[in-house]
Design an enzyme around this catalytic site. Structure first.
Site, PDB file in Angstrom:
ATOM      1  CB  SER A 296     -23.345   9.770  78.595  1.00 29.82           C
ATOM      2  OG  SER A 296     -22.089   9.542  78.626  1.00 29.82           O
ATOM      3  CE  LYS A 321     -20.614  13.316  78.477  1.00 28.40           C
ATOM      4  NZ  LYS A 321     -19.778  12.265  78.197  1.00 28.40           N
ATOM      5  CD  GLN A 325     -16.350  13.653  79.083  1.00 25.71           C
ATOM      6  OE1 GLN A 325     -17.271  12.656  79.106  1.00 25.71           O
ATOM      7  NE2 GLN A 325     -16.686  14.246  77.843  1.00 25.71           N
TER       8      GLN A 325
END
Length: 467
Positions: A296, A321, A325
């Site tokens: 991420s 990833k 979000q």
């Protein structure tokens, strides 16, 4: 690193944080699903009708709040996105604590993957790391309760608990099979940046991207600058990510002004390009180290530093990833988190489920992947199990090379254990339990630190740059 540039480093970080969006921010509040006129064209008519039917005709009294929560949870689950979920009040509180403060638990980032709860990365110094949990481990049970079919948040609420309490996990590890882990929960600390120096080289380990990480990195760089380091190794291994704004702000320190840090691809296909806003504050050679637990926001930083600042990457392929979000909170304290966009590396690549390949590949020794042994469980002559095999492999890695590693505790294993106990001033029982298990784990961890082949490769690459 220039003293003048680093003098204002903290201000640079704060400016970037304020101007950037964040990965897991609470962006708005609402009271729940908005109402609509009930007409024949109302897409929510079926939902309303089901609600009314259950309220009026179900054979037991229904709970209005649970019905609404269940409907919202179902909507999020229907997306088929492991990063989108509904969180009740308790889950939302725990989620926010994980980002902004210390919390109590085992210290492991998890996600849903193909219907299973999977470890993304354990946090440095946490019970999960000390126990030997690894990225890609799949959690099957928590205290004998199956987590199959659970959301990530439901599983996390089972795993979390008060400091000092115990939790048992059954996990599945590729190539190994099922393993039992007995962990004692602890406080997971706020600190996310760690530094040390070696032969004029500064090593900076970043364990996650929380609200304080940008400031911690600025402080670390100032401290290393005062020591006149000649180069830097940025260690992003086992970093599960976190806040997007921190990743952008911290990348800004290394990426030259005007160069791209990342791109955000929205639902309609439009792209927002995030560029460095400041002159690079670091003017010594840098190398980044990653592994399969780098995910991420950590991947954003690694990609930005390589593609826009020419910084080489050492280690193993990262987790992969590539989505962003955000979260929406409701008046009752519950919230939803959901994916709003893809993120792309500076050159436009989407690394989701692919990861970032390092230019200089390096793996840790095989014994780094050995599972944790429960000190409370006794292994003795006549036993045959995966734990026995792991113990034999540990002893072999510690220099007892004549031992067999077939998973059967026979006479040769007993002799090796007795010799190990004698050489480490332990009771010579010939069995593996308690202090013997703990000593084996301690010595193996110490050996791994001395033989960190990924860090050694990073230093080799850095020294080449410094010539």
């Amino acid at each position: 690193m220039s003293n003048n540039k680093l003098k204002f480093l903290f201000a640079i970080v704060l400016t970037a944080v304020i101007s950037a969006g964040i990965t897991f921010a609470v962006v708005q509040k609402g009271t729940g699903v908005s109402g609509a006129e009930r007409t024949g064209d109302d897409p929510f008519e079926k939902l309303y009708s089901t609600y009314d039917t259950l309220q009026g005709e179900f054979y037991q009294n229904t709970n209005e709040e649970k019905l609404v929560d269940g409907a919202i949870k179902g909507m999020l689950q229907s997306l088929g996105d492991p990063y989108s979920a509904y969180m009740d009040q308790e889950e939302a509180k725990g989620f926010n604590e994980n980002i902004s403060s210390s919390f109590e638990g085992i210290g492991a980032e998890v996600q849903e993957s193909d219907g299973k709860i999977m470890i993304v990365s354990p946090i440095k110094g946490s019970p999960a790391e000390k126990a030997g949990l690894k990225p890609k481990d799949k959690i099957l049970k928590v205290d004998d309760k199956s987590v199959e079919g659970m959301t990530v948040n439901e599983a996390v609420m089972l795993i979390r608990g008060e400091k000092g309490s115990k939790v048992q996990l059954v996990i599945e590890r590729d190539g190994v099979g099922q393993l039992d882990f007995n962990l004692t929960r602890d406080t997971i600390p706020l600190e996310t940046v760690y530094t040390e120096t070696e032969n004029g080289i500064g090593k900076i380990q970043i364990t996650k991207f929380s609200e304080t990480t940008g400031k911690e990195l600025a402080d670390a760089l100032n401290e290393l600058n005062d020591q006149n380091v000649k180069g830097l190794v940025l260690d992003l291994r086992q970093n599960p990510g976190g806040l997007l704004d921190q990743a952008i702000a911290m990348s800004d320190i290394f990426v030259p002004k005007g160069k791209t840090i990342m791109q955000i691809e929205n639902k309609n296909g439009t792209k927002e390009v995030q560029k460095s806003q400041n002159d690079s504050a670091v003017n010594v050679p840098v190398v980044v180290v990653v592994d399969n637990g780098t995910a991420s926001a950590a991947e954003i930083m690694a990609g930005a530093l390589h593609q826009s600042a020419g910084i080489p990457i050492v280690g193993e392929k990262t987790f992969g990833k590539g989505t962003i979000q955000t979260a929406k909170s409701f008046e009752d304290g519950s919230s939803i988190k959901y994916t709003i966009a893809k993120w792309l590396t500076p050159d436009g690549s989407w690394i989701h489920k692919k990861g970032i390949e390092p230019q200089h590949k390096a793996s840790l020794p095989a014994y780094a992947n050995l599972p944790y042994l429960n000190p409370e469980k006794e292994l003795k002559q006549g036993d045959s199990s995966a734990e026995v095999k792991a113990a034999q492999q540990m002893l072999q890695a510690l220099g007892y090379e004549d031992i067999k590693t077939e998973g059967f505790f026979e006479e040769t294993t007993k002799k090796a254990v007795t010799r190990f106990q004698s050489e480490n001033n332990l009771s010579q029982t010939g069995t593996i339990k308690g202090e013997t298990t703990i000593k084996m784990l301690e010595l193996l961890q110490a050996k791994l630190k001395e033989n960190d082949t990924q860090m050694s490769k990073a230093l080799e690459v850095l020294n080449e740059q410094m010539k």
